[in-house]
Write an enzyme that holds these catalytic residues in place. Structure first.
Site, PDB file in Angstrom:
ATOM      1  N   GLY A   1       5.108  -8.205 -16.284  1.00 22.09           N
ATOM      2  CA  GLY A   1       6.046  -7.366 -15.561  1.00 22.09           C
ATOM      3  C   GLY A   1       5.366  -6.399 -14.630  1.00 22.09           C
ATOM      4  N   CYS A   2       4.069  -6.525 -14.452  1.00 21.30           N
ATOM      5  CA  CYS A   2       3.277  -5.539 -13.732  1.00 21.30           C
ATOM      6  C   CYS A   2       3.485  -5.666 -12.239  1.00 21.30           C
ATOM      7  CB  CYS A   2       1.805  -5.749 -14.048  1.00 21.30           C
ATOM      8  SG  CYS A   2       0.699  -4.833 -13.016  1.00 21.30           S
ATOM      9  N   GLY A   3       3.624  -4.532 -11.588  1.00 24.46           N
ATOM     10  CA  GLY A   3       3.738  -4.556 -10.147  1.00 24.46           C
ATOM     11  C   GLY A   3       2.576  -3.892  -9.466  1.00 24.46           C
TER      12      GLY A   3
ATOM     13  N   CYS B   1      -0.080  -2.055 -11.093  1.00 23.96           N
ATOM     14  CA  CYS B   1      -1.001  -1.555 -12.099  1.00 23.96           C
ATOM     15  C   CYS B   1      -2.371  -1.286 -11.488  1.00 23.96           C
ATOM     16  CB  CYS B   1      -1.162  -2.565 -13.227  1.00 23.96           C
ATOM     17  SG  CYS B   1       0.382  -3.101 -13.924  1.00 23.96           S
TER      18      CYS B   1
ATOM     19  N   HIS C   1       5.707 -12.223 -10.472  1.00 24.06           N
ATOM     20  CA  HIS C   1       4.696 -12.126  -9.422  1.00 24.06           C
ATOM     21  C   HIS C   1       3.778 -13.346  -9.440  1.00 24.06           C
ATOM     22  CE1 HIS C   1       5.611  -7.834 -10.456  1.00 24.06           C
ATOM     23  NE2 HIS C   1       5.802  -7.808  -9.153  1.00 24.06           N
TER      24      HIS C   1
END
Length: 265
Positions: A108-110, A112, A180
């Site tokens: 879910g990282c955008g 980081c 992503h």
């Protein structure tokens, strides 16, 4: 290479009773991306289409300008996961060192690990305006995307990103546990091909980073099945991208660049 699907036991309860059975679930594991021997990022990724993922990540993050700067790539099994070891040109590597940052990624990282607020200000060059599609093309893509996702059909636990031709027919799909990552896999595959005109559909919301990644790879129209964020709309407008949200059966909303979408004559 690790499997992409794993069987697990479970107790399934339904309508007041339960039973033990097995389920097929998607695999995610840490994948390290390194450039010329220097580790740069670790992402939690489904182990499929990893060469596409590496190239797409590299171009969409501005590390490489295109596949011509990628000189070699090896996928190496490590004790904790996988490493994608890339050799890149001296110029690209010098640019990477200039803007060195570390990503501690997860699905879910955008954003980081950005080292400063200034690192968020990257905006790709303005996009051309060569694409025109009908509203019906978006609806066709939405209607057919799910059946073009084999990994989702089995596990139900992955995102998809699809390249569609101007009439809405799906040409290429990539899947991953992370939205992503699915987009990066698709963009990497597109970088290697003579893709012609078309647009991208993703099975997620449209975030800032999804817009930036797509714009960096020359995508004129990005359509998401869920909502956009305010920053995604702002960045799409700045890049000259058409951004579509809420792409669902019988409806969608064009937030920017509506000149590329018109009623079918």
């Amino acid at each position: 290479m690790p499997e992409r699907i794993e069987k697990v036991g479970r107790y399934q309860w339904r309508d007041g009773s339960g039973e033990y059975d097995t389920d097929e679930v998607v695999v995610e594991l840490p994948v390290a991306l390194s450039y010329n021997g220097i580790s740069h990022a670790v992402m939690m990724t489904t182990p499929t289409d990893l060469a596409d993922f590496a190239l797409g990540f590299s171009v969409s993050e501005g590390i490489l300008s295109g596949p011509q700067q990628l000189l070699g790539l090896d996928i190496v099994e490590r004790e904790q996961g996988l490493e994608i070891a890339m050799e890149i040109t001296a110029g690209a590597f010098a640019g990477l060192k200039d803007k060195r940052r570390t990503l501690a990624g997860r699905s879910g990282c955008g954003l980081c690990g950005k080292e400063s607020l200034e690192a968020l200000s990257f905006t790709p060059a303005p996009l051309p305006s060569t694409l025109t599609i009908a509203h019906q093309a978006l609806q066709l893509a939405q209607q057919t995307l799910q059946r073009e996702q084999p990994l989702k059909a089995v596990t139900g636990g992955v995102h998809g990103a699809a390249w569609c031709d101007p009439d809405g027919s799906i040409v290429l799909v990539r899947e991953d546990v992370g939205r992503h990552n699915a987009l990066d896999k698709l963009l990497g595959a597109l970088c290697r091909s003579d893709r012609g005109q078309g647009f991208v559909v993703v099975t997620s919301r449209a975030s800032y980073e999804m817009v930036i990644k797509a714009a960096a790879c020359g995508v004129e129209l990005l359509a998401a099945v869920s909502a956009p964020t305010a920053l995604a709309v702002e960045q799409a407008r700045a890049a000259g991208m058409s951004l579509v949200g809420y792409l669902q059966q019988g409806r969608h909303a064009v937030y920017t660049g509506d000149h590329r979408v018109e009623d079918k004559k």
